[in-house]
Motif scaffolding. Structure first.
Motif, short mmCIF file in Angstrom:
data_model
loop_
_atom_site.label_atom_id
_atom_site.label_comp_id
_atom_site.label_asym_id
_atom_site.label_seq_id
_atom_site.Cartn_x
_atom_site.Cartn_y
_atom_site.Cartn_z
N ASP A 114 0.85 -1.19 0.00
CA ASP A 114 0.00 0.00 0.00
C ASP A 114 0.89 1.25 0.00
OD1 ASP A 114 -2.76 1.33 0.72
OD2 ASP A 114 -1.30 2.15 2.14
N GLU A 115 0.62 2.16 -0.93
CA GLU A 115 1.47 3.34 -1.12
C GLU A 115 1.58 4.18 0.15
OE1 GLU A 115 1.93 6.97 -4.37
OE2 GLU A 115 0.47 5.38 -4.73
N LYS A 116 0.47 4.34 0.85
CA LYS A 116 0.44 5.17 2.06
C LYS A 116 1.29 4.55 3.17
CE LYS A 116 -2.86 7.37 5.21
NZ LYS A 116 -4.28 7.41 5.62
N HIS A 117 1.09 3.26 3.42
CA HIS A 117 1.82 2.58 4.49
C HIS A 117 3.31 2.49 4.18
CE1 HIS A 117 -2.20 0.52 5.70
NE2 HIS A 117 -1.99 1.63 6.38
N LEU A 118 3.64 2.16 2.94
CA LEU A 118 5.04 2.05 2.54
C LEU A 118 5.75 3.39 2.67
CD1 LEU A 118 7.21 0.12 1.35
CD2 LEU A 118 6.49 0.89 -0.92
N GLY A 119 5.08 4.45 2.26
CA GLY A 119 5.68 5.79 2.29
C GLY A 119 5.94 6.33 3.68
#
Length: 357
Positions: A114-119
Motif C-alpha cells: 500500500d502506497e500510504k503505508h510504505l511511504g
C-alpha cells in the motif's frame, strides 16, 4: 503544463520502444533475479548515490547475512553498520534497519504494498516508494531520480532547474502520465537503465538510444545542454588531527561517534579540530575532552576525504598514553587490541588509517 508537454507525444509508442529495449539489453544484476520486495528495497537503498559496481558485492553479502526482514530486525545496529561498512551514507543503513523492524512488528514481516503505508516507513521517500511498488508489486507509480529527470528533460525538452523540489514534482506528474500500466516494472527500470547506460550526463549516445525519435532535445541538437541544474553550495573544508593512541600493551583508543549526525554510531580514532584547538594545545585538549593523558609522537601521514557537503583534511599522528597515568572511563571510548578493531564499524577514512598502527 503537463497537457502542453505531452500534446504531440506518442505515449504508447514510447512505452513500447523503451520496454522492448530494456528487456533486450538490461544488465544481469543480482536484485533483478526476483521481485522479492525486501530485496528490491535493499537494492534501492544501497543504490542511492552509489555506483552499481560498488553495490553488487555489498548486496550479496547483506542479503546472505540478512535473507529475511526478520533476520535484519533481530540484528544489533553495530552489526548492521559493520555489514554496511565502506558503502557510505550510513544513515541509509540505520533508517533501513529501523523501518524493517517496523515491517516485522506491524506487518508480520511483509513489505506493505500500500502506497500510504510504505511511504510512512523511515528512509522511504517518493523515489524509493515508486521503485518498490513498481518493481516488486507491478503498480504504475513513478520512481523519479536524477537519471529519470535527465531522460525526460531531454525527451520533452524541459528547461526547468532539476535542483528545485518543484521541478521534481513536475517530472513525477509527467512520469505518472507516461508510465506503462501493463508493465510498470520494466518501464521504470528501463528509464533508470537508459539514464545509466545511454542518456548519460556527458556525451549521451543518442545514436544508440531506443527512444531518440521521441526526443525533442536530440532533434534540436540540445541534448548536452540539458538538464539544467543550478550549482550546489561549495563544500566546507575542515582540518583535523587524527590520533592513533596506544597504551603500554599496544591497545588502541577508539571513539564512538554521536548517535545522530554525520557517520552516527560508527567508531573512529579520536579526532581534534585542529584550527579551533591549535597544535600546541592538542595534548591538553585530549586530556580535557577525553580524560586521556597523551604524549604526541611522529606524524604518520595525511588523507583527504570528500563527502557531498564537506571535505575532511586529516593529519595522522601516533600518540601514547603517558605511563602510570590512569585512563579515565568514558562510554564513548574503548581500548581494544589491534585484532579486535575489525569487530567495529569504521568509516572509510579511518579504515585507511589502520595501516599506520
Amino acid at each position: 503544463m503537463i497537457d502542453k508537454l505531452l500534446q504531440d507525444f506518442d505515449i504508447s509508442r514510447f512505452q513500447h520502444d523503451l520496454i522492448q529495449w530494456y528487456q533486450e539489453n538490461k544488465r544481469d544484476l543480482p536484485w533483478r533475479k526476483s521481485q522479492d520486495p525486501y530485496k528490491v528495497w535493499i537494492s534501492e537503498i544501497m543504490l542511492q548515490q552509489t555506483k552499481v559496481d560498488t553495490v553488487i558485492p555489498y548486496f550479496y553479502h547483506f542479503t546472505e547475512k540478512y535473507p529475511t526482514p526478520q533476520k535484519l530486525a533481530q540484528a544489533e545496529e553495530q552489526e548492521v553498520l559493520k555489514a554496511w561498512e565502506g558503502l557510505g551514507y550510513y544513515s541509509r543503513a540505520r533508517n533501513l534497519h529501523t523501518a524493517v523492524k517496523e515491517v516485522v512488528a506491524k506487518y508480520d514481516g511483509q513489505v506493505p504494498s500500500d502506497e500510504k503505508h510504505l511511504g510512512k516507513l523511515k528512509g522511504i521517500g517518493p523515489y524509493t516508494k515508486g521503485a518498490i511498488l513498481s518493481i516488486a508489486f507491478d503498480q504504475p507509480v513513478p520512481a523519479v531520480d536524477g537519471n529519470v529527470m535527465r531522460v525526460f528533460s531531454r525527451v520533452l525538452h524541459i528547461e526547468e532547474d532539476i535542483a528545485q523540489a518543484k521541478t521534481k514534482k513536475l517530472f513525477e506528474k509527467v512520469v505518472g502520465e507516461v508510465i506503462s500500466k501493463e508493465d510498470p516494472s520494466s518501464f521504470n527500470q528501463g528509464l533508470m537503465e537508459l539514464g545509466a547506460l545511454v542518456c548519460t550526463p556527458k556525451k549521451p549516445q543518442c545514436s544508440l538510444c531506443p527512444v531518440n525519435e521521441h526526443c525533442q532535445a536530440f532533434a534540436l541538437g540540445a541534448e548536452e545542454k540539458l538538464p539544467i541544474k543550478s550549482k550546489a553550495k561549495k563544500q566546507k573544508r575542515v582540518s583535523y588531527v587524527a590520533l592513533l593512541i596506544q597504551d603500554e600493551q599496544g591497545r588502541i583508543v577508539i571513539e564512538k561517534r554521536a548517535d545522530n549526525g554525520l557517520l552516527a554510531n560508527l567508531w573512529q580514532f579520536p579526532m581534534v579540530p585542529i584550527k579551533e584547538v591549535g597544535f600546541t594545545h592538542l595534548e591538553s585538549y585530549v586530556y580535557r575532552e577525553h580524560g586521556i593523558p597523551i604524549q604526541l609522537q611522529q606524524k604518520q601521514g595525511n588523507l583527504r576525504h570528500v563527502f557531498s557537503h564537506l571535505i575532511w583534511e586529516i593529519d595522522i599522528y601516533q600518540a601514547s598514553i603517558i605511563s602510570g597515568e590512569k585512563f579515565q572511563k568514558n562510554k564513548q571510548l574503548k581500548l581494544v587490541s589491534k585484532q579486535d578493531l575489525e569487530q567495529y564499524p569504521f568509516p572509510v577514512p579511518h579504515q585507511k588509517m589502520m595501516k599506520y598502527i
